[in-house]
Design a protein around this motif. Structure first.
Motif, PDB file in Angstrom:
ATOM      1  N   ASP A 148       6.038  36.717  34.610  1.00 12.12           N
ATOM      2  CA  ASP A 148       6.209  37.761  33.601  1.00 12.12           C
ATOM      3  C   ASP A 148       5.777  37.231  32.240  1.00 12.12           C
ATOM      4  O   ASP A 148       6.017  36.069  31.905  1.00 12.12           O
ATOM      5  CB  ASP A 148       7.666  38.207  33.538  1.00 12.12           C
ATOM      6  N   GLU A 163       6.287  40.456  25.621  1.00 12.92           N
ATOM      7  CA  GLU A 163       5.770  41.758  25.254  1.00 12.92           C
ATOM      8  C   GLU A 163       4.566  41.631  24.326  1.00 12.92           C
ATOM      9  O   GLU A 163       3.667  42.460  24.350  1.00 12.92           O
ATOM     10  CB  GLU A 163       6.877  42.583  24.580  1.00 12.92           C
ATOM     11  N   GLU A 215      22.008  52.082  26.680  1.00 15.98           N
ATOM     12  CA  GLU A 215      20.725  52.743  26.916  1.00 15.98           C
ATOM     13  C   GLU A 215      20.088  53.232  25.628  1.00 15.98           C
ATOM     14  O   GLU A 215      18.874  53.291  25.502  1.00 15.98           O
ATOM     15  CB  GLU A 215      20.911  53.918  27.873  1.00 15.98           C
ATOM     16  N   SER A 237      10.426  40.638  29.803  1.00 20.20           N
ATOM     17  CA  SER A 237       9.601  41.602  30.520  1.00 20.20           C
ATOM     18  C   SER A 237      10.349  42.898  30.733  1.00 20.20           C
ATOM     19  O   SER A 237      11.570  42.936  30.748  1.00 20.20           O
ATOM     20  CB  SER A 237       9.155  41.037  31.880  1.00 20.20           C
ATOM     21  N   LYS A 238       9.601  43.971  30.876  1.00 20.48           N
ATOM     22  CA  LYS A 238      10.191  45.271  31.156  1.00 20.48           C
ATOM     23  C   LYS A 238      10.900  45.265  32.504  1.00 20.48           C
ATOM     24  O   LYS A 238      11.865  45.984  32.725  1.00 20.48           O
ATOM     25  CB  LYS A 238       9.105  46.343  31.130  1.00 20.48           C
ATOM     26  N   ARG A 239      10.424  44.446  33.434  1.00 22.79           N
ATOM     27  CA  ARG A 239      11.057  44.363  34.749  1.00 22.79           C
ATOM     28  C   ARG A 239      12.485  43.844  34.639  1.00 22.79           C
ATOM     29  O   ARG A 239      13.390  44.300  35.323  1.00 22.79           O
ATOM     30  CB  ARG A 239      10.226  43.440  35.650  1.00 22.79           C
ATOM     31  N   ALA A 287      14.673  46.703  33.593  1.00 18.26           N
ATOM     32  CA  ALA A 287      14.884  47.686  34.663  1.00 18.26           C
ATOM     33  C   ALA A 287      15.993  47.247  35.614  1.00 18.26           C
ATOM     34  O   ALA A 287      16.686  48.077  36.200  1.00 18.26           O
ATOM     35  CB  ALA A 287      13.586  47.904  35.438  1.00 18.26           C
ATOM     36  N   ASP A 296      19.285  48.832  34.980  1.00 14.97           N
ATOM     37  CA  ASP A 296      19.329  50.294  34.963  1.00 14.97           C
ATOM     38  C   ASP A 296      20.545  50.779  35.751  1.00 14.97           C
ATOM     39  O   ASP A 296      20.853  50.289  36.830  1.00 14.97           O
ATOM     40  CB  ASP A 296      18.037  50.839  35.587  1.00 14.97           C
ATOM     41  N   LYS A 319      12.467  54.580  41.898  1.00 14.90           N
ATOM     42  CA  LYS A 319      12.438  53.831  40.637  1.00 14.90           C
ATOM     43  C   LYS A 319      12.609  52.334  40.877  1.00 14.90           C
ATOM     44  O   LYS A 319      12.030  51.502  40.165  1.00 14.90           O
ATOM     45  CB  LYS A 319      13.550  54.347  39.731  1.00 14.90           C
ATOM     46  N   ARG A 368       9.270  51.055  41.753  1.00 11.13           N
ATOM     47  CA  ARG A 368       8.288  51.278  40.695  1.00 11.13           C
ATOM     48  C   ARG A 368       8.522  50.390  39.472  1.00 11.13           C
ATOM     49  O   ARG A 368       7.571  49.905  38.854  1.00 11.13           O
ATOM     50  CB  ARG A 368       8.326  52.752  40.273  1.00 11.13           C
ATOM     51  N   GLU A 369       9.796  50.137  39.125  1.00 12.08           N
ATOM     52  CA  GLU A 369      10.073  49.492  37.854  1.00 12.08           C
ATOM     53  C   GLU A 369      10.777  48.138  37.955  1.00 12.08           C
ATOM     54  O   GLU A 369      10.658  47.313  37.054  1.00 12.08           O
ATOM     55  CB  GLU A 369      10.929  50.425  36.977  1.00 12.08           C
ATOM     56  N   ALA A 370      11.535  47.908  39.012  1.00 13.87           N
ATOM     57  CA  ALA A 370      12.351  46.686  39.076  1.00 13.87           C
ATOM     58  C   ALA A 370      11.805  45.634  40.031  1.00 13.87           C
ATOM     59  O   ALA A 370      12.321  44.519  40.060  1.00 13.87           O
ATOM     60  CB  ALA A 370      13.788  47.043  39.472  1.00 13.87           C
TER      61      ALA A 370
END
Length: 505
Positions: free
Chosen positions: A65, A68, A357, A367-369, A372, A375, A400, A403-405
């Motif tokens: 990862d 940003e 949130e 990282s965005k992962r 996630a 979540d 999701k 897709r995201e995690a």
């Protein structure tokens, strides 16, 4: 990385990259670089870590990862490397350096230095790539500092020679000096560190040894933890720093709430003054403009209240009532804010805090992962071996989750032959092997949220995330599994979820 192993690695890696285009450069952590190549499959990325300890250089299908925002060093390398091809490699293997000529205008070289890092030079220094001289065996045995003038005689090589009898030590020295190794020995410790050598040594306590048929394969086995572990450690350090900074901010906010609460209490006290002024209206004219007035407070005691002489007595009374009402409203908010901040501070101290949130993520989340993973659509668990396990709470959450995690090398679990929740076993890199207990726990979590939940056992399939593809146009969470990694039959323990669940703050 031991220099004689680097000799073999350079002889394989140099030609492998000849004619290859460098597409992009990333720097996921200090001393770690990712080079995206114009190749596919197992050689999509070249991962590189430099430094005195745990240097690594290997091909990988996955990349770590990235931050940003890229830093200045990676941006500079992108500017000078992206789109250029590598040709005519030259190896200074005793110095653990490997260079390629770069395509484009003007002569320049791309150099990977395992000690100093990657850089670009207009020319190679004199003697770069010259084969070293090997002193005779007797001189090597007699001089403990021989490595200073002959760096290819590394401390690891000397130690191996000293532990062998003279005849075997001589054979080892001759074999290494010829540079004709065709088998490579990789030693992996329980802590995750790896060491690749061109000779075999006894495994230490807690180590396991693997034999590789090529230096490229051995470098990948030994380097996985050095690169991915470094990225993981830096991300954890950043998270710890962010939590420490957050604690300081919350403490400052609590101090400000103390001040605000006291100010609101002072305003609430204006109600007693207003009542005293009201009690004096029978003795003074309501339209009088006075500097002070004497009256009785709510408990019957006498009070002298200072007034604003620019206002009438009635206007002063009304003003005091308004200030008291304002103080009561503000005090309600201050008390509620204090309660929120105290709960947040307690969660920070106990390590339970996660950003709400509605709140922006900490500035250096890696990282965005990673975001996630927290979540609320996913149920979070930690296995008995410390691995993160995620489970979708509904069909949309299942979609999701992938897709995201999920990373391509994570493990995915689902009940066979019927509906159920998706479960994800998070891994740090593709070479990390979760213990069997963790795999069985992940499978059981999938079974407990499936059509087999009421059975004593459940049949579960496991696949790499890269082999699980969402079906376009199908309901959310519907996937196609191209390749099953393994099939399991596991016992279902209803108490497992409670034991492994992560308690939310």
């Amino acid at each position: 990385m031991e220099s004689n192993f680097f000799r073999s690695l350079a002889s394989e890696l140099g030609p492998a990259l000849s004619g290859v285009r460098v597409e992009k450069v990333f720097r996921p952590a200090e001393q770690v670089f990712t080079f995206r190549l114009g190749l596919s499959g197992q050689r999509r990325y070249l991962l590189f870590r430099h430094g005195r300890d745990q240097a690594a250089l290997f091909f990988s299908q996955e990349k770590p990862d990235n931050p940003e925002r890229p830093d200045g060093r990676s941006m500079w390398l992108r500017k000078h490397l992206s789109g250029r091809r590598l040709f005519d490699h030259v190896a200074d293997w005793p110095g653990r350096r490997l260079a390629w000529a770069l395509s484009g205008q003007g002569e320049s070289y791309f150099i990977l230095d395992l000690r100093e890092g990657p850089f670009i030079a207009e020319t190679l220094e004199a003697g770069f790539g010259k084969e070293p001289e090997w002193p005779d065996f007797g001189a090597v045995c007699d001089d403990p500092d021989v490595w200073r003038n002959h760096p290819q005689i590394s401390p690891l090589l000397r130690k191996a020679m000293e532990s062998a009898d003279p005849a075997e030590a001589l054979k080892l020295y001759e074999r290494v000096s010829q540079g004709t190794a065709n088998r490579f020995f990789v030693y992996l410790s329980e802590s995750g560190t790896g060491q690749a050598l061109v000779w075999e040594r006894p495994a230490r306590a807690g180590e396991r040894m693997q034999i590789a048929e090529s230096a490229l394969e051995a470098a990948a086995l030994a380097g996985q933890s050095a690169v991915f572990g470094r990225v993981r450690h830096e991300a954890a350090s950043d998270d710890a720093g962010a939590l420490k900074a957050r604690r300081k901010r919350v403490k400052r906010a609590l101090a400000k709430v103390d001040e605000e609460e006291q100010r609101m209490r002072d305003l609430v006290a204006c109600r007693d003054k207003a009542l005293a002024v009201q009690s004096a209206l029978s003795r003074v004219g309501s339209g009088d403009r006075l500097g002070e007035v004497a009256g009785q407070g709510p408990d019957g005691r006498d009070m002298v209240v200072e007034l604003d002489s620019r206002l009438t007595v009635v206007e002063n009374m009304q003003r005091l009532y308004r200030l008291a009402a304002k103080g009561e409203r503000g005090l309600t908010h201050a008390v509620a804010r204090r309660k929120e901040l105290q709960a947040e501070y307690q969660a920070l101290v106990e390590g339970r805090w996660t950003p709400p949130e509605t709140q922006a993520p900490p500035p250096r989340i890696k990282s965005k992962r990673n975001l996630a993973i927290k979540d609320k659509a996913f149920a979070r668990f930690v296995s008995s071996d410390g691995f993160t396990l995620l489970r979708g709470k509904n069909a949309k959450a299942n979609a999701k989750l992938l897709r995201e995690a999920a990373a391509p090398f994570d493990l995915w679990f689902h009940a066979q032959d019927g509906p159920g929740s998706h479960v994800l076993l998070k891994r740090d890199h593709g070479g990390q092997e979760p213990p069997e207990a963790t795999i069985e726990e992940a499978a059981a979590l999938a079974g407990l949220k499936s059509w087999q939940a009421q059975e004593a056992k459940a049949r579960i399939m496991c696949a790499l995330v890269r082999d699980v593809k969402p079906l376009k146009g199908a309901p959310a969470g519907t996937v196609r599994v191209d390749k099953i990694f393994r099939a399991l039959v596991v016992d279902l323990d209803p108490e497992l979820e409670q034991r492994l669940a992560v308690r939310e703050a």
